[in-house]
Design a protein around this motif. Structure first.
Motif, short mmCIF file in Angstrom:
data_model
loop_
_atom_site.label_atom_id
_atom_site.label_comp_id
_atom_site.label_asym_id
_atom_site.label_seq_id
_atom_site.Cartn_x
_atom_site.Cartn_y
_atom_site.Cartn_z
N UNK A 1 0.81 -1.21 0.00
CA UNK A 1 0.00 0.00 0.00
C UNK A 1 0.85 1.27 0.00
N UNK A 2 2.07 1.17 0.54
CA UNK A 2 2.94 2.34 0.61
C UNK A 2 3.71 2.58 -0.68
N UNK A 3 3.58 1.66 -1.63
CA UNK A 3 4.28 1.83 -2.90
C UNK A 3 5.75 1.46 -2.86
N UNK A 4 6.17 0.72 -1.84
CA UNK A 4 7.57 0.34 -1.73
C UNK A 4 7.96 -0.67 -2.79
N UNK A 5 9.23 -0.71 -3.11
CA UNK A 5 9.81 -1.78 -3.89
C UNK A 5 10.97 -2.36 -3.10
N UNK A 6 11.28 -3.61 -3.37
CA UNK A 6 12.22 -4.34 -2.52
C UNK A 6 13.36 -4.91 -3.36
N UNK A 7 14.38 -5.38 -2.65
CA UNK A 7 15.44 -6.13 -3.29
C UNK A 7 16.77 -5.41 -3.35
N UNK A 8 17.81 -6.19 -3.18
CA UNK A 8 19.16 -5.65 -3.18
C UNK A 8 19.57 -5.15 -4.56
N UNK A 9 18.92 -5.64 -5.62
CA UNK A 9 19.29 -5.21 -6.97
C UNK A 9 19.07 -3.71 -7.16
N UNK A 10 17.95 -3.20 -6.68
CA UNK A 10 17.69 -1.77 -6.79
C UNK A 10 18.48 -0.98 -5.76
N UNK A 11 18.60 -1.51 -4.55
CA UNK A 11 19.41 -0.83 -3.54
C UNK A 11 20.85 -0.68 -4.01
#
Length: 608
Positions: A71-81
């Motif tokens: 709901x907060x629009x987050x995206x996850x993952x070390x690839x983007x970080x």
């Protein structure tokens, strides 16, 4: 790098700054070095941090077989970080930048499970989080408590595959003073006024001794973080560290989920900053909280210690800027600040993508293959008003696990109950083959399992509270919309389905009726266990999820109840493990009609 690339990178970083961060200096930073006057040199050291990655490499939800979304629009993952990390390095200069992580790295997704249980990491099989983190270029990672979930051998395999050290200063060989992991690493950073020596120290919450007792007992001991830090921080300084950074898998808000079961607190990062001199900054982990910047004053020196925590799963990256001054031949931290970057603004790092895509595809294929079968359909369509085999399945697995955890201990004789809620009314698992995604649909949240001790009186109070979910009705036939989701003072828009708990008995039925014609607080009728009335003084072990135990839904009695077990195992994974082990999910084993709705004592018919 071209001017266009530089502009693009800076635009990405500007967009990534999390609201509330004190990050005005991100792109308008002072030069890494400046000479303010006679006899002094300055240098800016940037330390980048992630934590609680939980084996999230890509922005992917393996249980939904789709891109992750919330709901907060987050995206996850070390690839983007990783793209953010490398962009900051390019801005600040790689020679003045270090990258660390605060633990809980190799558990948490089907990708982790696959390379632990199905095709275990080995000399010939590379762990995806080793591949990903090596591609990022970390300088050190601290142990997290979940590193021990798949056993020490698996942890050691991952450790050997990394190109940087795993740190755990407070982890000792059982019964010995010897440390089982590297306590710290010294990194030399070149400044024009001379080398800066940075000590990176790692700590893990001592709760590992409880949560992974079956993996660590007799092999590893876990000292308190503050107690160990009083020994190791002076060691690091004596070894030549000008700056000391702690990567601490322990929350910033004091407290322990395990009460006084251990002599050391679970969440000790703030206490560490207060009580142990010689620390300049702490990267916090474990609590899954977002802390852009916080300062804690050390009691002995009066100096402020910087704390920051970048949420979880690679959603954020912490950027710690430490401004150093060299005077009379010694570097020291003059000031420090931090801010957070939001990974959703960044593209995937191609280096990480290349390293892990093959492993990711294997895991996707795995979750979409059958792991067992169900002998009957499992539906939650009517679970909010009648006993459902789908909810019984959750309760059965939870209660079975808790009973096993209590075995051999002082509470082994307690009758085991369990709670579960109908999270969704749309679960419809057909009889026949079961995939991991099917099982995950039964339990859609990332909750972990605990058990607490309740009395009979408290169990009744718990049930009275859950029964406030129903509106008051007087007839014996009612539409579901006129019965469920009653508004209350705490939920004026209506009580959500996930705050309606069904209570289940493992070795004997816990039976009760809810009379929805009676006022809230007076609805539970005929409460019995094994056919006998539940006395107020009876004692039970209750399998419960961490959301509920921590106060979610404001159920009475649970937050102060003694915690009996807290393995921190994800309930969803426990259900998957059950099906893998047994090959079948058979409602004949666990499904019973133990509770019912009545109105003025008469059976209630609910229409859709």
């Amino acid at each position: 790098m071209s001017e266009t690339s530089t502009v693009s990178r800076r635009a990405m970083l500007s967009a990534a700054v999390v609201a509330g961060s004190s990050a005005g200096a991100l792109l308008a930073a002072a030069p890494a070095e400046a000479s303010p006057g006679r006899g002094a040199k300055r240098f800016r050291l940037t330390v980048l941090g992630t934590t609680d990655l939980h084996n999230n490499v890509f922005n992917w939800d393996y249980f939904k077989d789709a891109a992750y979304s919330d709901k907060a629009g987050n995206q996850i993952g070390i690839a983007q970080a990783s793209s953010l990390i490398k962009a900051v390095r390019a801005e600040r200069g790689e020679s003045s930048t270090l990258t660390i992580d605060a633990g809980d790295t190799i558990q948490g997704t089907p990708l982790a499970y696959y390379f632990a249980k199905i095709r275990p990491a080995s000399r010939t099989v590379k762990h995806p989080m080793a591949l990903a983190m090596n591609a990022v270029g970390y300088d050190a990672v601290a142990l997290g408590n979940h590193e021990f979930n798949y056993g020490i051998d698996h942890l050691r395999t991952w450790e050997r595959q990394l190109t940087f050290p795993v740190l755990g200063a407070n982890v000792h060989v059982a019964g010995r003073a010897a440390r089982a992991f590297s306590p710290y690493v010294l990194k030399r950073v070149r400044a024009s006024a001379g080398w800066v020596t940075v000590g990176i120290v790692g700590f893990v919450t001592p709760g590992c001794a409880l949560w992974d007792k079956h993996n660590v007992e007799g092999k590893l001991d876990f000292n308190g973080i503050v107690e160990e830090a009083k020994k190791v921080i002076p060691e690091v300084r004596a070894a030549g560290a000008d700056v000391v950074i702690v990567s601490c898998h322990s929350g910033a808000t004091p407290g322990s989920s395990y009460g006084d079961a251990l002599p050391f607190p679970e969440n000790a990062s703030s206490q560490l900053a207060e009580e142990v001199p010689g620390i300049d900054a702490i990267l916090v982990g474990h609590a899954h909280q977002e802390i852009p910047e916080r300062f804690v004053t050390n009691k002995a020196t009066g100096r402020q210690v910087l704390l920051t925590e970048p949420l979880r799963w690679g959603m954020r990256v912490s950027v710690m800027d430490l401004d150093l001054v060299k005077d009379r031949g010694h570097w020291k931290v003059e000031s420090a600040h931090s801010h957070l970057l939001d990974a959703k603004t960044a593209p995937e790092d191609p280096a990480v993508v290349r390293a892990v895509t093959s492993a990711h595809r294997e895991a996707v294929k795995y979750v979409n293959t059958a792991i067992g079968s169900s002998t009957a359909p499992l539906s939650t369509a009517t679970a909010c008003w009648e006993d459902s085999a789908a909810i019984d399945a959750i309760n059965f697995v939870q209660a079975t696990r808790v009973k096993a955890e209590l075995a051999g201990g002082p509470n082994a004789g307690l009758p085991v109950l369990s709670i579960a809620a109908p999270f969704s009314r749309s679960v419809d698992v057909a009889a026949g083959p079961l995939t991991i995604r099917d099982i995950a649909g039964l339990y859609i949240f990332d909750n972990t399992l605990l058990s607490i001790k309740l009395t009979g009186a408290q169990v009744k109070a718990y049930l009275e509270w859950t029964a406030t979910y129903y509106k008051t009705v007087t007839g014996t036939t009612v539409a579901a919309a006129d019965l469920t989701n009653a508004p209350t003072a705490l939920a004026p828009a209506g009580t959500p389905d996930y705050n309606y708990d069904i209570v289940f008995g493992l070795d004997a039925p816990l039976e009760y009726a809810i009379d929805v014609a009676r006022p809230a607080g007076q609805r539970i009728q005929g409460l019995s266990y094994g056919g006998a009335p539940v006395a107020d003084g009876m004692e039970f072990a209750l399998a419960i999820n961490n959301y509920r135990q921590s106060g979610g839904g404001s159920f009475p009695g649970v937050t102060q109840a003694p915690v009996l077990t807290n393995s921190q195992q994800e309930i969803r994974q426990l259900m998957i493990d059950y099906v893998v082990e047994h090959g079948v999910l058979d409602p004949a084993v666990f499904a019973r009609n133990d509770w019912k709705l009545v109105a003025n004592g008469q059976p209630l018919t609910v229409t859709a």
